[in-house]
Design an enzyme around this catalytic site. Structure first.
Site, PDB file in Angstrom:
ATOM      1  N   GLU A 328       0.839  -1.186   0.000  1.00  0.00           N
ATOM      2  CA  GLU A 328       0.000   0.000   0.000  1.00  0.00           C
ATOM      3  C   GLU A 328       0.875   1.238   0.000  1.00  0.00           C
ATOM      4  O   GLU A 328       1.874   1.308   0.712  1.00  0.00           O
ATOM      5  CB  GLU A 328      -0.916   0.007   1.227  1.00  0.00           C
ATOM      6  CG  GLU A 328      -1.891   1.176   1.259  1.00  0.00           C
ATOM      7  CD  GLU A 328      -2.915   1.040   2.371  1.00  0.00           C
ATOM      8  OE1 GLU A 328      -3.867   1.842   2.392  1.00  0.00           O
ATOM      9  OE2 GLU A 328      -2.768   0.125   3.209  1.00  0.00           O
ATOM     10  N   GLY A 329       0.505   2.212  -0.825  1.00  0.00           N
ATOM     11  CA  GLY A 329       1.211   3.479  -0.892  1.00  0.00           C
ATOM     12  C   GLY A 329       0.282   4.632  -0.589  1.00  0.00           C
ATOM     13  O   GLY A 329      -0.777   4.467   0.028  1.00  0.00           O
ATOM     14  N   ASP A 455      13.035   0.655 -16.376  1.00  0.00           N
ATOM     15  CA  ASP A 455      12.926   0.675 -14.903  1.00  0.00           C
ATOM     16  C   ASP A 455      13.153  -0.719 -14.341  1.00  0.00           C
ATOM     17  O   ASP A 455      12.392  -1.193 -13.483  1.00  0.00           O
ATOM     18  CB  ASP A 455      11.556   1.214 -14.487  1.00  0.00           C
ATOM     19  CG  ASP A 455      11.536   1.627 -13.017  1.00  0.00           C
ATOM     20  OD1 ASP A 455      12.587   1.526 -12.351  1.00  0.00           O
ATOM     21  OD2 ASP A 455      10.465   2.028 -12.515  1.00  0.00           O
TER      22      ASP A 455
END
Length: 597
Positions: A328-329, A455
């Site tokens: 979770e961010g 990335d």
């Protein structure tokens, strides 16, 4: 078992306390972080399933007090009052604090701040909500400290964290004490011209006391000038001597590394920076060959256009059931979900579910959908492309990917370092090399298809219980791993510590740039998830790389393996190996390891 396994809880080998840090109380709270019993952690004798952990990571402790250790405030619901009672001094240049936390059971929290001098420091800000539930998976939240610049003083700061552990509903108050020096901003002075009659001083010389002769005055002036010249020459010679000594040491390290096909053997610290032993680093290049440049047009894509691109893989939301929150961010979440088969409702399969919170902006939602399609349509055993999406009107879009039991590779590597990790299998050096081979195979496939990832890192890979590794897209990575991305003044968060020099300076991306990132990812594997270049300011990364400096050889990393990393970090993209060559080289090294195990 991989050499360099974790030490007992609360202590890690590595950098030793520097001068002024050998405080008995500090060492006590680090060596004995859990001196209390479980009954003291829960007032009223309430008992719960152990699971709440609040601590500072190895990187954060090293940044604040120079120790290579994790500092636990709460470990499995047991409070470390010794750590909470310590009033930690924050370095002057530090304006951000990071805390790691997670809980195995439902724990509610409420956050608050108190500053004893609001004039000198504004109320701290954080990147999480002031109340909610403690994440079920390992997460990091940030606290920003802002000095007002109005006065010089030491500010006392208290961060109060109230946690309520269900079902007892007992509130436990945790006070984190910090001290920080704030300084007044120096404004340029604008002084009016001096008035001769008010601010100047008239000095009257008595002819009797004037120097007796002009020759005496000239003698003293000559002596002073000679002394100044001698002093200046001495300083110049000292600087030249130190510079030559540093050059000799640097040349010695390069010559030693040439004989071992890698860099010189580093000390126990992994934060040293050495010059990479690559042929073109002797004379740094100032220009780069023409590379294929991919225009970053994510911001120009609208939400409706992004939905249109994934319409053919869209399914009904009724087929998806959300279970536990895995990560979770600030505005994103990853769930463990269940997908029901369209033709046979009795058949179900686990999936990763990527979605956003209600406060997410339209730009963030668009970037999640667009970046999720980076690997779409590609089929390889070491790739994990998007499977389905749900883009129904009135609902937040969700992205579905095949499920991998052990989840995110970076979090898995860090769990391997923890004593309380749920991983029953010891990770060997041979296992880590096998993971690197799988990542190289997936990237070799992308290179053949002329797809540039841009990335590649451990955070953008997943792993299952059979140690099969798959490369994923970078959707939500900026939000879930904010410490790995930095903005260099252009309002664009980028993985600076994983990027090649041409990507940093000229924004040129190619498969050779992915090879550079693979070398950093290989370094992450051998250090079990440490952060590269952790002591280097992101704004200074380009200068460090251009001067030929690289991260040092990890502890217990064979010279042959580090030589592979060093080749990936050549300044000239043409000097870097291809992914197919890396697969062959690592496979041979893996076979050699198996012969001796």
């Amino acid at each position: 078992m991989l050499p360099g396994a974790p030490d007992p809880p609360g202590w890690r080998r590595g950098r030793q306390p520097g001068p002024g840090l050998c405080c008995p109380s500090l060492l006590l709270l680090l060596v004995f972080p859990t001196l209390l019993t479980g009954s003291e952690a829960q007032p009223g004798g309430a008992t719960t399933e152990p699971g709440l952990n609040v601590y500072m990571s190895v990187e954060e402790v090293g940044r604040l007090i120079g120790l290579d250790a994790e500092l636990y405030y709460v470990r499995n619901d047991i409070i470390n009052h010794y750590a909470l009672s310590f009033n930690l001094l924050i370095p002057t240049e530090t304006s951000k604090l990071h805390f790691s936390w997670h809980s195995k059971s439902k724990v509610e929290y409420k956050l608050g701040f108190h500053v004893d001098n609001p004039i000198a420091m504004e109320t701290p800000q954080t990147n999480i909500s002031m109340q909610g539930d403690v994440p079920r998976s390992l997460s990091v939240f940030r606290v920003d400290l802002f000095c007002s610049g109005k006065m010089d003083t030491e500010v006392m700061l208290v961060m109060q964290l109230n946690v309520t552990i269900s079902p007892a509903k007992n509130i436990t108050v945790l006070n984190f004490k910090r001290r920080k020096m704030c300084y007044r901003k120096i404004e340029p002075e604008h002084k009016p011209p001096l008035s001769p009659d008010r601010n100047s001083t008239r000095i009257h010389f008595d002819p009797v006391n004037v120097a007796p002769t002009t020759s005496t005055r000239v003698f003293y002036i000559s002596v002073g000038v000679c002394c100044a010249v001698i002093f200046l020459v001495a300083i110049i010679l000292a600087v030249l001597h130190l510079h030559s000594m540093k050059r000799v040491e640097l040349d010695d390290s390069i010559s030693d590394s040439s004989s071992s096909q890698g860099l010189s053997q580093p000390s126990t610290q992994t934060t040293q920076y050495l010059r990479a032993d690559t042929p073109n680093n002797a004379t740094p290049v100032t220009s780069y060959p023409t590379l294929r440049i991919e225009k970053n047009d994510l911001k120009s894509v609208t939400l409706q256009e992004a939905k249109a691109k994934v319409k053919d893989i869209a399914i009904s939301r009724e087929r998806v059931t959300l279970k536990d929150v895995l990560q979770e961010g600030t505005f994103g979440r990853i769930f463990h979900g269940i997908l029901v088969d369209d033709k046979d409702p009795s058949k179900e399969k686990p999936v990763f579910v990527k979605t956003v919170k209600d406060q997410a902006s339209e730009v963030q939602i668009t970037m999640m959908l667009t970046e999720s399609c980076k690997l779409r349509g590609l089929h390889h055993r070491n790739l994990l492309p998007v499977g389905h999406v749900c883009i129904e009107d009135g609902e937040k879009p969700i992205v579905l990917l095949p499920y991998m039991n052990w989840g995110n590779l970076k979090l898995f590597l860090r769990q391997c370092k923890l004593v309380e990790a749920n991983n029953p299998q010891a990770i060997s050096q041979q296992d880590l090399v096998h993971m690197a081979i799988q990542i190289a195979c997936g990237m070799s496939y992308l290179a053949r298809r002329e797809v540039i990832h841009k990335d590649l890192a451990a955070r953008n890979c997943v792993i299952d219980e059979s140690l099969q590794v798959k490369i994923t897209d970078n959707a939500l990575s900026r939000d879930l791993f904010p410490m790995d991305y930095h903005c260099l003044g252009d309002n664009e968060n980028r993985p600076v510590r994983w990027m090649s020099l041409e990507s940093l300076v000229n924004k040129e991306f190619s498969s050779a740039g992915d090879v550079w990132a693979f070398g950093v990812t290989l370094w992450e594997l051998m250090t079990l998830g440490q952060t590269p270049y952790v002591d280097i300011d992101p704004f200074e990364m380009a200068a460090y790389l251009k001067d030929g400096y690289r991260i040092a050889q990890p502890i217990n990393c064979p010279d042959e393996l580090f030589a592979v990393m060093a080749c990936c970090w050549a300044l000239d993209p043409e000097e870097r190996p291809k992914f197919q060559q890396l697969v062959q080289c690592l496979t041979e090294f893996h076979s050699a390891l198996g012969a001796y195990v």
